[in-house]
Design a protein around this motif. Structure first.
Motif, PDB file in Angstrom:
ATOM      1  N   ARG A  19       0.853  -1.193   0.000  1.00 32.11           N
ATOM      2  CA  ARG A  19       0.000   0.000   0.000  1.00 32.11           C
ATOM      3  C   ARG A  19       0.882   1.234   0.000  1.00 32.11           C
ATOM      4  O   ARG A  19       1.689   1.422   0.912  1.00 32.11           O
ATOM      5  N   SER A  21       1.280   5.397   0.037  1.00 29.20           N
ATOM      6  CA  SER A  21       0.611   6.606   0.514  1.00 29.20           C
ATOM      7  C   SER A  21       1.363   7.823   0.010  1.00 29.20           C
ATOM      8  O   SER A  21       2.583   7.779  -0.168  1.00 29.20           O
ATOM      9  N   THR A  77      -4.346  13.308   1.212  1.00 30.14           N
ATOM     10  CA  THR A  77      -3.557  12.091   1.001  1.00 30.14           C
ATOM     11  C   THR A  77      -4.231  11.194  -0.031  1.00 30.14           C
ATOM     12  O   THR A  77      -5.455  11.051  -0.036  1.00 30.14           O
ATOM     13  N   TYR A  79      -3.894   7.205  -1.788  1.00 27.48           N
ATOM     14  CA  TYR A  79      -3.378   5.864  -1.516  1.00 27.48           C
ATOM     15  C   TYR A  79      -3.446   5.015  -2.780  1.00 27.48           C
ATOM     16  O   TYR A  79      -4.267   5.255  -3.673  1.00 27.48           O
TER      17      TYR A  79
END
Length: 121
Positions: A19, A21, A77, A79
């Motif tokens: 993942r 970010s 943000t 992702y």
């Protein structure tokens, strides 16, 4: 005035997950589209996935069904959840955002520094 800082890259075996970010900081007034791009050695930088500020998404055909892009507007943000990773996903992944900074009249394109993703077979 604006920075994009990426995290979450690394080494993973084929079939695994990562993942990524990317957090934007600075004197931000608004953020329009955000996205992820990647560049493998000797190749051009290509789009992986993009997301608008209203949540509409677009994916490269090569990652459809495996990658999911999302964003948290309150945190500025974006992702990228990457599942079922393949060796051909190996690349430097770059975050991108179109940002209007406080006091500015126009949007500008910003890039993160890049994070390496390596998928071993």
């Amino acid at each position: 005035q604006v920075q994009l800082v990426e995290s979450g890259g690394g080494l993973v075996q084929a079939g695994g997950s990562l993942r990524l970010s990317c957090a934007a900081s600075g004197r931000i007034f608004s953020i329009n589209a955000m996205g992820w791009y990647r560049q493998a050695p000797g190749k051009q930088r290509d789009v992986v996935a993009t997301i608008t500020n209203s949540g509409s998404t677009h994916y490269a055909d090569s990652v459809k069904g495996r990658f999911t892009i999302s964003r948290d507007n309150a945190k500025n943000t974006v992702y990228l959840q990457m599942n079922s990773l393949k060796p051909e996903d190996t690349a430097v992944y770059y975050c991108n955002a179109r940002i209007r900074f406080t006091g500015g009249l126009y949007e500008y394109n910003y890039w993160g520094q890049g994070t390496q993703v390596t998928v071993s077979s």
